[in-house]
Design a protein around this motif. Sequence first.
Motif, PDB file in Angstrom:
ATOM      1  N   VAL A  20      47.874  41.141  36.364  1.00 22.14           N
ATOM      2  CA  VAL A  20      47.072  40.358  37.305  1.00 22.14           C
ATOM      3  C   VAL A  20      46.943  38.919  36.804  1.00 22.14           C
ATOM      4  CG1 VAL A  20      44.771  40.070  38.301  1.00 22.14           C
ATOM      5  CG2 VAL A  20      45.842  42.338  38.269  1.00 22.14           C
ATOM      6  N   ARG A  33      52.247  37.597  44.709  1.00 21.30           N
ATOM      7  CA  ARG A  33      51.782  38.812  45.388  1.00 21.30           C
ATOM      8  C   ARG A  33      52.460  40.064  44.839  1.00 21.30           C
ATOM      9  NH1 ARG A  33      48.362  37.827  49.439  1.00 21.30           N
ATOM     10  NH2 ARG A  33      48.364  35.796  50.434  1.00 21.30           N
ATOM     11  N   ASN A  36      51.099  40.772  41.401  1.00 21.57           N
ATOM     12  CA  ASN A  36      49.723  41.209  41.567  1.00 21.57           C
ATOM     13  C   ASN A  36      49.664  42.641  42.094  1.00 21.57           C
ATOM     14  OD1 ASN A  36      46.962  41.312  43.195  1.00 21.57           O
ATOM     15  ND2 ASN A  36      46.812  39.725  41.607  1.00 21.57           N
ATOM     16  N   CYS A  40      47.811  45.814  40.567  1.00 19.91           N
ATOM     17  CA  CYS A  40      46.901  46.667  41.346  1.00 19.91           C
ATOM     18  C   CYS A  40      47.260  48.145  41.186  1.00 19.91           C
ATOM     19  CB  CYS A  40      46.943  46.276  42.824  1.00 19.91           C
ATOM     20  SG  CYS A  40      46.114  44.726  43.194  1.00 19.91           S
ATOM     21  N   THR A  62      38.941  49.199  45.142  1.00 14.28           N
ATOM     22  CA  THR A  62      39.145  47.746  45.146  1.00 14.28           C
ATOM     23  C   THR A  62      40.621  47.390  45.040  1.00 14.28           C
ATOM     24  OG1 THR A  62      36.993  47.420  44.118  1.00 14.28           O
ATOM     25  CG2 THR A  62      38.568  45.590  43.963  1.00 14.28           C
ATOM     26  N   ASN A  63      41.317  48.036  44.135  1.00 13.85           N
ATOM     27  CA  ASN A  63      42.714  47.674  43.917  1.00 13.85           C
ATOM     28  C   ASN A  63      43.643  48.195  45.006  1.00 13.85           C
ATOM     29  OD1 ASN A  63      43.150  46.050  41.327  1.00 13.85           O
ATOM     30  ND2 ASN A  63      41.534  47.505  40.846  1.00 13.85           N
ATOM     31  N   ALA A  65      42.686  48.207  48.130  1.00 14.93           N
ATOM     32  CA  ALA A  65      42.433  47.197  49.163  1.00 14.93           C
ATOM     33  C   ALA A  65      43.205  45.906  48.867  1.00 14.93           C
ATOM     34  CB  ALA A  65      40.936  46.911  49.270  1.00 14.93           C
ATOM     35  N   ILE A  66      43.169  45.442  47.627  1.00 12.17           N
ATOM     36  CA  ILE A  66      43.898  44.222  47.253  1.00 12.17           C
ATOM     37  C   ILE A  66      45.398  44.433  47.414  1.00 12.17           C
ATOM     38  CG2 ILE A  66      44.447  42.638  45.356  1.00 12.17           C
ATOM     39  CD1 ILE A  66      41.582  43.235  44.280  1.00 12.17           C
ATOM     40  N   CYS A  68      46.862  46.412  49.555  1.00 11.42           N
ATOM     41  CA  CYS A  68      47.145  46.397  50.993  1.00 11.42           C
ATOM     42  C   CYS A  68      47.190  44.977  51.547  1.00 11.42           C
ATOM     43  CB  CYS A  68      46.120  47.245  51.747  1.00 11.42           C
ATOM     44  SG  CYS A  68      46.295  49.018  51.438  1.00 11.42           S
ATOM     45  N   VAL A  69      46.273  44.131  51.122  1.00  9.77           N
ATOM     46  CA  VAL A  69      46.266  42.732  51.565  1.00  9.77           C
ATOM     47  C   VAL A  69      47.542  42.038  51.107  1.00  9.77           C
ATOM     48  CG1 VAL A  69      45.127  40.485  51.278  1.00  9.77           C
ATOM     49  CG2 VAL A  69      43.755  42.550  51.671  1.00  9.77           C
ATOM     50  N   ASN A  70      47.894  42.200  49.840  1.00  6.62           N
ATOM     51  CA  ASN A  70      49.119  41.599  49.316  1.00  6.62           C
ATOM     52  C   ASN A  70      50.354  42.120  50.052  1.00  6.62           C
ATOM     53  OD1 ASN A  70      48.221  39.803  47.300  1.00  6.62           O
ATOM     54  ND2 ASN A  70      47.893  41.486  45.887  1.00  6.62           N
TER      55      ASN A  70
END
Length: 82
Positions: A20, A33, A36, A40, A62-63, A65-66, A68-70
């Motif tokens: 990260v 991304r 990252n 994650c 949390t990870n 979710a992060i 999925c966004v990436n």
Amino acid sequence: MELFGITVTEYVGYLASIMVLLSFTMKDVKKLRIVNMIGCLLFVAYGFLMPTIRIGLPIIITNIAIFCVNFYFSFIKKTPVN
């Protein structure tokens, strides 16, 4: 199992943290991304390696979710052509 007094769980956590951190040194957003996302996934594994799921669940949620966004911004969202 321990190596130099550090457990496998701790090694996974340290590796996740390094990935990260490394991602934020990237100039190319796509590379940032991807690196990252690897971090994650390692944090998700770290969360599952915690002594109980109750301890690891915030890390896992949390990870994911992060990640999925990436993933969305890297592979699904189409960038407009100027």
